[in-house]
Design a protein around this motif. Sequence first.
Motif, short mmCIF file in Angstrom:
data_model
loop_
_atom_site.label_atom_id
_atom_site.label_comp_id
_atom_site.label_asym_id
_atom_site.label_seq_id
_atom_site.Cartn_x
_atom_site.Cartn_y
_atom_site.Cartn_z
N GLY A 1 0.94 -1.06 0.24
CA GLY A 1 -0.07 0.22 0.13
C GLY A 1 0.97 1.22 0.04
N TYR A 2 1.88 1.67 0.69
CA TYR A 2 2.67 2.60 1.14
C TYR A 2 3.37 2.85 0.00
CZ TYR A 2 1.11 3.48 5.74
OH TYR A 2 -0.17 3.49 6.29
N ARG A 3 4.47 1.00 -0.71
CA ARG A 3 5.04 1.30 -1.67
C ARG A 3 4.24 2.02 -2.76
NH1 ARG A 3 9.54 -2.13 -3.98
NH2 ARG A 3 9.70 -3.11 -1.77
N GLN A 4 3.19 1.16 -2.72
CA GLN A 4 2.40 1.53 -4.61
C GLN A 4 2.33 3.00 -4.40
OE1 GLN A 4 1.82 -1.90 -1.96
NE2 GLN A 4 2.96 -2.87 -3.88
N LEU B 1 -2.82 2.56 -9.25
CA LEU B 1 -2.20 1.93 -7.41
C LEU B 1 -3.55 1.42 -7.25
CD1 LEU B 1 -1.32 2.99 -5.09
CD2 LEU B 1 -2.64 5.34 -5.14
N ARG B 2 -4.27 1.37 -7.28
CA ARG B 2 -5.89 0.65 -6.82
C ARG B 2 -5.23 -1.07 -7.06
NH1 ARG B 2 -10.17 -1.81 -8.45
NH2 ARG B 2 -11.84 -2.74 -6.28
N ASP B 3 -5.04 -1.54 -8.45
CA ASP B 3 -5.19 -2.64 -8.87
C ASP B 3 -3.70 -3.18 -8.57
OD1 ASP B 3 -7.55 -2.53 -9.83
OD2 ASP B 3 -6.22 -2.08 -12.17
N THR B 4 -2.59 -2.21 -8.63
CA THR B 4 -1.35 -3.34 -7.57
C THR B 4 -1.61 -3.00 -6.41
OG1 THR B 4 -0.71 -0.67 -7.56
CG2 THR B 4 0.10 -1.60 -9.94
N GLY B 5 -2.48 -2.26 -5.80
CA GLY B 5 -1.99 -2.19 -3.93
C GLY B 5 -3.10 -4.03 -3.87
N ILE B 6 -4.37 -4.32 -5.03
CA ILE B 6 -5.10 -4.98 -4.22
C ILE B 6 -3.90 -6.48 -4.54
CG2 ILE B 6 -6.94 -6.35 -4.68
CD1 ILE B 6 -8.60 -3.85 -5.17
N PHE B 7 -3.51 -5.95 -5.91
CA PHE B 7 -2.02 -7.71 -6.40
C PHE B 7 -1.60 -7.87 -5.35
CE2 PHE B 7 1.26 -9.61 -8.67
CZ PHE B 7 0.30 -10.32 -9.75
N ALA B 8 -0.94 -6.60 -4.51
CA ALA B 8 0.30 -7.27 -3.82
C ALA B 8 0.09 -8.20 -2.39
CB ALA B 8 1.15 -5.61 -3.60
N THR B 9 -0.73 -7.45 -2.69
CA THR B 9 -1.60 -8.12 -0.71
C THR B 9 -1.95 -9.40 -1.35
OG1 THR B 9 -2.47 -5.45 -0.49
CG2 THR B 9 -3.92 -6.99 0.82
#
Length: 291
Positions: free
Chosen positions: A252-255, A279-287
Amino acid sequence: MNAPLSWLAIAGPTASGKTALALALAQERPVEIVSVDSALVYRGMDIGTAKPTPQERAAVPHHLLDIRDPSEAYSAADFARDAQRLVAEIRQRGALPLLVGGTMLYFKALFEGLDDMPAAQPALRAALEAEAQAQGWPALHAELAQVDPSTAARLSPNDGQRIGRALEIYRATGQPLSSFHHRRDPAPGQPPQIAGQTGALLSLEPTERGWLHARIAQRFDAMLTDGLVAEVQALRARGDLGPELPAMRCVGYRQAWEALDHASSDSRTAPNAAELRQLRDTGIFATRPLA
């Protein structure tokens, strides 16, 4: 169990309901919650960590929240030392220590201890970050699989923080990260212990991946609505933080940091609509891999 529990731990993936269960238990008997989360230790990082609300913290005593500045380190060994002390103090007050979180390395350190690990190598880590920018973390994950297959097998190809640390250790020592891990499992049938005190570990394990993914998306959407980008903007404005720090590598912070980098490169102060969607897509994907 014949003897009463000296403590209770609740583990599980992100968004599985750990906090709700802990608060429900707090309505049944006196408890104090010890956070087992590597992000909640940082001050000024409230929205992106889903930190307990002021109301929740007022209702139940919480520990190991806001104990470090984002510029400072906090290790699994630090956690194990602090948690052992807190469990003893909470028991002395007549309450049940309730350890709640999803940082499994912290639980391992607490239950089994940790082997001595090589010191951090900032120059090596910076070089690895540069390689990841150019090649992508999956390429570095493939490299890790060649030199440390057992560690690579348990990591997502996009788990940059852990891939980077494993390769950093290998390049610094010539030895794989797995060679520093020597599990000290309890005897068969023996319940987990903290400083000689018997307790129990309860793991919340959703059986439907789609349900968990939907919860993760809902939670990340709520973070964006509540002001995650503004929170990261305030952290960047300090001037002493950077994306290489463990605090800023939190999901979340990184993205959000990267989205703000893109905006600043165009002389803008905030991401545009397309960047926010990214940001939303990458944050969810990284989680999801963490869960």
